[in-house]
Design a protein around this motif. Sequence first.
Motif, PDB file in Angstrom:
ATOM      1  N   PHE A 298     -10.025  -5.575  -2.035  1.00  0.00           N
ATOM      2  CA  PHE A 298     -10.199  -4.844  -0.780  1.00  0.00           C
ATOM      3  C   PHE A 298     -10.817  -3.473  -1.027  1.00  0.00           C
ATOM      4  O   PHE A 298     -11.824  -3.094  -0.412  1.00  0.00           O
ATOM      5  CB  PHE A 298      -8.846  -4.690  -0.066  1.00  0.00           C
ATOM      6  N   HIS A 299     -10.203  -2.718  -1.928  1.00  0.00           N
ATOM      7  CA  HIS A 299     -10.681  -1.365  -2.157  1.00  0.00           C
ATOM      8  C   HIS A 299     -12.065  -1.339  -2.794  1.00  0.00           C
ATOM      9  O   HIS A 299     -12.849  -0.402  -2.538  1.00  0.00           O
ATOM     10  CB  HIS A 299      -9.676  -0.583  -3.000  1.00  0.00           C
ATOM     11  N   SER A 300     -12.372  -2.354  -3.580  1.00  0.00           N
ATOM     12  CA  SER A 300     -13.701  -2.413  -4.190  1.00  0.00           C
ATOM     13  C   SER A 300     -14.795  -2.458  -3.133  1.00  0.00           C
ATOM     14  O   SER A 300     -15.848  -1.835  -3.290  1.00  0.00           O
ATOM     15  CB  SER A 300     -13.816  -3.640  -5.105  1.00  0.00           C
TER      16      SER A 300
ATOM     17  N   VAL B  62      -0.876  -2.984   3.842  1.00  0.00           N
ATOM     18  CA  VAL B  62      -1.775  -3.820   4.649  1.00  0.00           C
ATOM     19  C   VAL B  62      -2.104  -3.132   5.970  1.00  0.00           C
ATOM     20  O   VAL B  62      -3.266  -3.126   6.418  1.00  0.00           O
ATOM     21  CB  VAL B  62      -1.145  -5.206   4.891  1.00  0.00           C
ATOM     22  N   ASP B  63      -1.102  -2.555   6.598  1.00  0.00           N
ATOM     23  CA  ASP B  63      -1.322  -1.851   7.867  1.00  0.00           C
ATOM     24  C   ASP B  63      -2.241  -0.648   7.677  1.00  0.00           C
ATOM     25  O   ASP B  63      -3.112  -0.367   8.513  1.00  0.00           O
ATOM     26  CB  ASP B  63       0.008  -1.404   8.460  1.00  0.00           C
ATOM     27  N   GLU B  64      -2.060   0.068   6.582  1.00  0.00           N
ATOM     28  CA  GLU B  64      -2.897   1.229   6.307  1.00  0.00           C
ATOM     29  C   GLU B  64      -4.338   0.815   6.025  1.00  0.00           C
ATOM     30  O   GLU B  64      -5.287   1.542   6.352  1.00  0.00           O
ATOM     31  CB  GLU B  64      -2.318   2.022   5.133  1.00  0.00           C
ATOM     32  N   HIS B  65      -4.515  -0.347   5.412  1.00  0.00           N
ATOM     33  CA  HIS B  65      -5.862  -0.870   5.179  1.00  0.00           C
ATOM     34  C   HIS B  65      -6.604  -1.048   6.501  1.00  0.00           C
ATOM     35  O   HIS B  65      -7.772  -0.672   6.636  1.00  0.00           O
ATOM     36  CB  HIS B  65      -5.799  -2.214   4.457  1.00  0.00           C
ATOM     37  N   GLU B  66      -5.919  -1.642   7.482  1.00  0.00           N
ATOM     38  CA  GLU B  66      -6.551  -1.876   8.783  1.00  0.00           C
ATOM     39  C   GLU B  66      -6.905  -0.553   9.455  1.00  0.00           C
ATOM     40  O   GLU B  66      -7.991  -0.415  10.050  1.00  0.00           O
ATOM     41  CB  GLU B  66      -5.622  -2.699   9.679  1.00  0.00           C
ATOM     42  N   ALA B  67      -6.026   0.416   9.357  1.00  0.00           N
ATOM     43  CA  ALA B  67      -6.299   1.725   9.949  1.00  0.00           C
ATOM     44  C   ALA B  67      -7.518   2.368   9.288  1.00  0.00           C
ATOM     45  O   ALA B  67      -8.349   3.000   9.965  1.00  0.00           O
ATOM     46  CB  ALA B  67      -5.074   2.629   9.803  1.00  0.00           C
ATOM     47  N   LEU B  68      -7.634   2.196   7.983  1.00  0.00           N
ATOM     48  CA  LEU B  68      -8.769   2.747   7.247  1.00  0.00           C
ATOM     49  C   LEU B  68     -10.069   2.066   7.674  1.00  0.00           C
ATOM     50  O   LEU B  68     -11.099   2.726   7.871  1.00  0.00           O
ATOM     51  CB  LEU B  68      -8.535   2.576   5.747  1.00  0.00           C
TER      52      LEU B  68
ATOM     53  N   ALA C  63     -13.946  -7.094   3.893  1.00  0.00           N
ATOM     54  CA  ALA C  63     -12.725  -6.351   3.575  1.00  0.00           C
ATOM     55  C   ALA C  63     -11.577  -6.781   4.482  1.00  0.00           C
ATOM     56  O   ALA C  63     -10.436  -6.948   4.029  1.00  0.00           O
ATOM     57  CB  ALA C  63     -12.980  -4.849   3.716  1.00  0.00           C
ATOM     58  N   ARG C  64     -11.873  -6.986   5.753  1.00  0.00           N
ATOM     59  CA  ARG C  64     -10.826  -7.386   6.694  1.00  0.00           C
ATOM     60  C   ARG C  64     -10.294  -8.790   6.352  1.00  0.00           C
ATOM     61  O   ARG C  64      -9.098  -9.051   6.481  1.00  0.00           O
ATOM     62  CB  ARG C  64     -11.351  -7.323   8.123  1.00  0.00           C
ATOM     63  N   ALA C  65     -11.176  -9.670   5.918  1.00  0.00           N
ATOM     64  CA  ALA C  65     -10.754 -11.022   5.533  1.00  0.00           C
ATOM     65  C   ALA C  65      -9.824 -10.962   4.325  1.00  0.00           C
ATOM     66  O   ALA C  65      -8.818 -11.689   4.258  1.00  0.00           O
ATOM     67  CB  ALA C  65     -11.978 -11.885   5.221  1.00  0.00           C
ATOM     68  N   VAL C  66     -10.140 -10.088   3.379  1.00  0.00           N
ATOM     69  CA  VAL C  66      -9.270  -9.918   2.207  1.00  0.00           C
ATOM     70  C   VAL C  66      -7.918  -9.370   2.638  1.00  0.00           C
ATOM     71  O   VAL C  66      -6.864  -9.818   2.161  1.00  0.00           O
ATOM     72  CB  VAL C  66      -9.921  -8.972   1.173  1.00  0.00           C
ATOM     73  N   ASN C  67      -7.939  -8.413   3.567  1.00  0.00           N
ATOM     74  CA  ASN C  67      -6.685  -7.825   4.029  1.00  0.00           C
ATOM     75  C   ASN C  67      -5.819  -8.855   4.754  1.00  0.00           C
ATOM     76  O   ASN C  67      -4.586  -8.804   4.668  1.00  0.00           O
ATOM     77  CB  ASN C  67      -6.967  -6.634   4.949  1.00  0.00           C
ATOM     78  N   GLU C  68      -6.450  -9.790   5.451  1.00  0.00           N
ATOM     79  CA  GLU C  68      -5.697 -10.853   6.115  1.00  0.00           C
ATOM     80  C   GLU C  68      -5.058 -11.776   5.078  1.00  0.00           C
ATOM     81  O   GLU C  68      -3.950 -12.281   5.279  1.00  0.00           O
ATOM     82  CB  GLU C  68      -6.594 -11.638   7.071  1.00  0.00           C
TER      83      GLU C  68
END
Length: 226
Positions: free
Chosen positions: A144-146, A187-193, A118-123
Amino acid sequence: MIETAVTDLPGSTVTGSKSEQAYQAVKARIIEGTYTPGYRLVLGSIAKDLGFSVVPVREAIRRLEAEGLVTFERNVGATVAGIDPTEYLYTMQTLSIVEGAATALSAPLIDAVAIARARAVNEEMRECLQHFDPVRFTQLNQDFHSVLFEHCPNPHILDLVHRGWNRLAALRSSTFRFVPGRARDSVDEHEALLQLIETGADADSIEKAARLHRSATLDAYLAQSN
């Protein structure tokens, strides 16, 4: 030809029966924005582009109509469905609830490998911000969400999440076109999650973060459209 356009899309392929190929081709063009809301889908023209008869194209259009991506009017024919603000509002509100629940239920089952994926996708999403492509960003967002909700052990909730994403299929590319500034916050919220899940935060905190993340996109869209 449309076949070529579809194979140019990330992760897309044209396989299966002629009806399936026509379905994939037309749906891809709706999602990428080539066929915009209100665009009239002339069966003969599409069939000619694909090198098919009209029959498989008609079958494909019926499938897309059942999914809500296409509407049919007497004396007009098939057109790409427009963006219904009310439908978008209700779908996003519902999805924020069920996806938040699915993510919270999935969290204890998400291992380090899934977190890394997930982190790789977010990057990739962060890199996409440099030369923003809303269609590519949208696909990565879904990927990412999947990773986060697919571990949900409740099949009924997971089915509701999938239904919500399907309803948004024609709108997701449009959302980030309207509010590109929302992409960076997303993107920032993804990392926080991810950090909440990594550190073993309680289910309520994860559910709330996932729900507010979805609601923030809705709020940005509504603010822009007013």
